[in-house]
Scaffold this active site. Structure first.
Site: not given
Ligand code: ASP
Length: 334
Positions: A14, A28, A94-95, A167, A292
């Site tokens: 992002t 986006y 961030t993912d 996260k 177990e």
């Molecule tokens: N979907 C994005 C990614 O992980 C989210 C982000 O960067 O905040 O590239």
């Protein structure tokens, strides 16, 4: 003051994404924006840093792969091995940032600061967090106290450890948190303040290295299965059938294993597939379970999340470590 040499490695995310309007903060796509557009806006950087850049990938980190991890790890290792380089800053989505960060935390051989950052809001959004996060990442990378702390995650004025930070919120800029342990410190304006240390062995104190991998070699397959009411053994059998060499079971509560799942665990273990017992709960350790489960070869993840357990198991299996007792010791240690 003499300048420090920092290598900036970009991987996408992002932080280099743009929305269609200033109010779009979800939905986006990653476009053509380069990290240079952000660098141009950073104040006083040129006076402090001699910067070199390397574009490692350009992906939304929800599509991150272990091939990119390896490429990145090799690039970072090459950079920190250079005598003239003081630190590395990485930009990342961030993912899956916490997985990449933990992978690097385990595999890199260096005491130099390696800092990873990103953004929750695209570069075009109102109150986009990317530029400040990037600025703060550089401040942390330049700070002598950041040496020997493994890989650091810097977002939203906090410094987190790759071992513990996770996260916690889908959209909020205050998303990363060391839920079990807290953060390592803060960075506010130009002040970098540490108030914790990462106590688990990392970087120079692990047996892993980029040299464990030949060019173009891939990781063993490790799947994550999340438990729930009505759970049974079918996905265990399916994972073994598609070639998993390891399974991380995100169990209920204290890593509890539903009765109908256990036969699948026993069959997987008998087939040589190593099974980690983690939890779908975000905090607290996975502590003693039923005898177990132990007898079925399950390995407790302690307070390592399922996603990070997968990283550690992949690295261990790649190194040829398949003995259940040795893996138990590793999960207790790292
Ligand atoms: N979907 C994005 C990614 O992980 C989210 C982000 O960067 O905040 O590239």
């Amino acid at each position: 003051m003499s300048k420090k040499k920092v290598i900036l490695m970009s991987t996408g995310g992002t932080i280099v994404s743009s929305g269609e309007s200033a109010t779009q903060t979800t939905g986006y796509r990653l476009g053509e924006l380069s990290i240079n557009a952000l660098l141009d806006q950073l104040p006083d950087l040129k006076d402090k840093i001699e910067l070199e850049q390397e574009a490692v990938s350009h992906v939304d980190s929800s599509s991150m792969t272990s091939d990119i991890w390896l490429k990145l790890a090799r690039s970072v290792q090459r950079a920190v091995d250079r005598e003239d380089v003081d630190a590395v800053v990485i930009t990342h989505g961030t993912d899956t940032m916490e997985e990449t960060a933990y992978f690097l935390h385990l595999i890199l051989k260096t005491e130099k600061p390696v800092v990873i950052t990103g953004a929750m809001r695209p570069a075009t959004a109102l109150s986009s967090d990317g530029i400040l996060n990037l600025y703060n990442a550089f401040q942390v990378a330049l700070n002598d106290e950041s040496k020997g702390q493994g890989v650091l995650m810097v977002l939203n004025n906090t410094i987190g450890s790759a071992r513990f930070s996770t996260k916690t919120n889908t959209t909020n800029v205050a998303t990363f948190s060391g839920l079990n342990t807290g953060d390592l410190g803060s960075v506010i304006d130009n002040a970098v303040m540490y108030f914790n240390r990462s106590t688990r062995p990392h970087t120079l104190a692990t047996p892993f290295s980029v040299h464990d991998f030949d060019e173009d070699e891939s990781f063993p397959r490790v799947d994550i299965l999340i438990s729930h009411a009505d759970d049974d053994d079918k996905l265990f059998d399916a994972a073994v059938a598609i070639g998993a060499k390891g399974i991380v079971f995100a169990g209920l509560g204290n890593g509890c294993v539903p009765q109908k799942v256990l036969p699948g665990v026993i069959r997987a273990n008998a087939a040589g597939v190593r099974v980690i017992r983690s939890s779908r709960v975000f905090t607290g350790p996975v502590f003693n379970g039923l005898s177990e489960w132990e007898e079925a070869g399950m390995i407790s993840a302690w307070n390592l999340s399922a996603a990070k357990s997968r990283v550690l198991l992949q690295l261990a299996l790649k190194k040829g470590i398949t003995d259940v007792e040795t893996l138990r010791e590793m999960f207790e240690r790292y």
